[in-house]
Write a protein that holds these residues in place. Structure first.
Motif, mmCIF file in Angstrom:
data_model
loop_
_atom_site.group_PDB
_atom_site.id
_atom_site.type_symbol
_atom_site.label_atom_id
_atom_site.label_comp_id
_atom_site.label_asym_id
_atom_site.label_seq_id
_atom_site.Cartn_x
_atom_site.Cartn_y
_atom_site.Cartn_z
ATOM 1 N N GLN A 160 0.847 -1.191 0.000
ATOM 2 C CA GLN A 160 0.000 0.000 0.000
ATOM 3 C C GLN A 160 0.882 1.239 0.000
ATOM 4 O O GLN A 160 1.895 1.301 0.707
ATOM 5 C CB GLN A 160 -0.908 0.024 1.232
ATOM 6 C CG GLN A 160 -1.899 1.173 1.256
ATOM 7 C CD GLN A 160 -2.791 1.207 0.016
ATOM 8 O OE1 GLN A 160 -2.500 1.927 -0.937
ATOM 9 N NE2 GLN A 160 -3.854 0.428 0.015
ATOM 10 N N ARG A 162 0.705 5.428 0.468
ATOM 11 C CA ARG A 162 -0.150 6.499 0.979
ATOM 12 C C ARG A 162 0.548 7.847 0.841
ATOM 13 O O ARG A 162 1.770 7.926 0.919
ATOM 14 C CB ARG A 162 -0.527 6.242 2.448
ATOM 15 C CG ARG A 162 -1.334 4.960 2.630
ATOM 16 C CD ARG A 162 -1.820 4.772 4.058
ATOM 17 N NE ARG A 162 -2.565 3.533 4.193
ATOM 18 C CZ ARG A 162 -3.845 3.398 3.868
ATOM 19 N NH1 ARG A 162 -4.533 4.443 3.438
ATOM 20 N NH2 ARG A 162 -4.454 2.227 3.996
ATOM 21 N N ALA A 168 -4.816 6.625 0.590
ATOM 22 C CA ALA A 168 -4.276 5.626 -0.326
ATOM 23 C C ALA A 168 -4.129 6.208 -1.724
ATOM 24 O O ALA A 168 -5.016 6.899 -2.227
ATOM 25 C CB ALA A 168 -5.170 4.398 -0.354
ATOM 26 N N VAL A 170 -2.889 4.018 -4.263
ATOM 27 C CA VAL A 170 -3.052 2.868 -5.155
ATOM 28 C C VAL A 170 -4.497 2.748 -5.624
ATOM 29 O O VAL A 170 -5.435 2.851 -4.843
ATOM 30 C CB VAL A 170 -2.643 1.570 -4.439
ATOM 31 C CG1 VAL A 170 -2.806 0.378 -5.367
ATOM 32 C CG2 VAL A 170 -1.219 1.664 -3.945
#
Length: 208
Positions: A160, A162, A168, A170
């Motif tokens: 992930q 951030r 986030a 992604v």
């Protein structure tokens, strides 16, 4: 009073317009970073980093050549190099540029330039990354005296990215397993990754 109301309404509309532009710009940034994530975590593809070589009158040294007893030996070396590269990526702390050096050590050429550009940009923006990438498969493609090429399937489902606000980056639609064609060329102490290209999605489809 009506004039004051109109001016107030105009100010609100202008503020809404600015807010909408900021939202659209943020959405585009997240979309771009979501597409690029595998090459950060797998990393790659970004603004080119122009490297200025010092001028010299000496003739350039000949490029090293790949020298392995068998194709299998060459592909085994390429896979070991790629796995070491991914291990280095998994150790990256975006708040600490010193952790980037191990990634750079396994790359050269475009792959090295792109890694430096991406990681530097993510560090500057205050982004953070968590989770590990896992090499699911690595298959041989071609080998000659100047390069080795392989196809890699990289499992990034636990990774992930951030932004500085903790949001986030992604894309939710990112496939859990990413496909790459990875090129290797000889360095002074073994193979180095010189380039990444997006592979065929079908190559890793059965691993999703």
């Amino acid at each position: 009073m009506p004039g004051t109301i109109r001016r107030g309404a105009d100010i609100l509309r202008a503020a809404d317009a600015v807010d909408n532009r900021v939202r659209r710009a943020t959405a585009r940034y997240r979309e771009r970073m979501g597409r690029r994530l595998p090459i950060i975590v797998a990393i790659a593809g970004v603004l080119a980093l122009a490297a200025c070589a010092p001028e010299t009158s000496a003739a350039p040294s000949p490029a090293p050549s790949v020298s392995f007893a068998t194709d299998a030996e060459a592909f085994a070396a390429a896979e070991a190099t790629y796995r070491a590269y991914v291990d280095a990526l998994n150790q990256v702390d975006l708040s600490d540029p010193e952790t980037f050096e191990a990634v750079y050590a396994w790359t050269t050429g475009d792959a090295n330039a792109n890694a430096r550009e991406y990681l530097s940009a993510l560090h500057a923006s205050g982004s953070s990354v968590s989770g590990d990438s896992v090499v699911a498969t690595f298959d041989a493609v071609s080998e000659n005296e100047s390069a080795v090429v392989g196809n890699a399937c990289l499992d990034v489902r636990d990774v992930q990215l951030r932004d500085a606000d903790g949001d986030a980056i992604v894309s939710p639609s990112r496939p859990d397993v990413q496909s790459f064609q990875v090129s290797f060329i000889p360095g002074s102490d073994g193979l180095l990754i010189s380039a990444f290209e997006g592979g065929e999605a079908s190559t890793c489809a059965l691993l999703w």
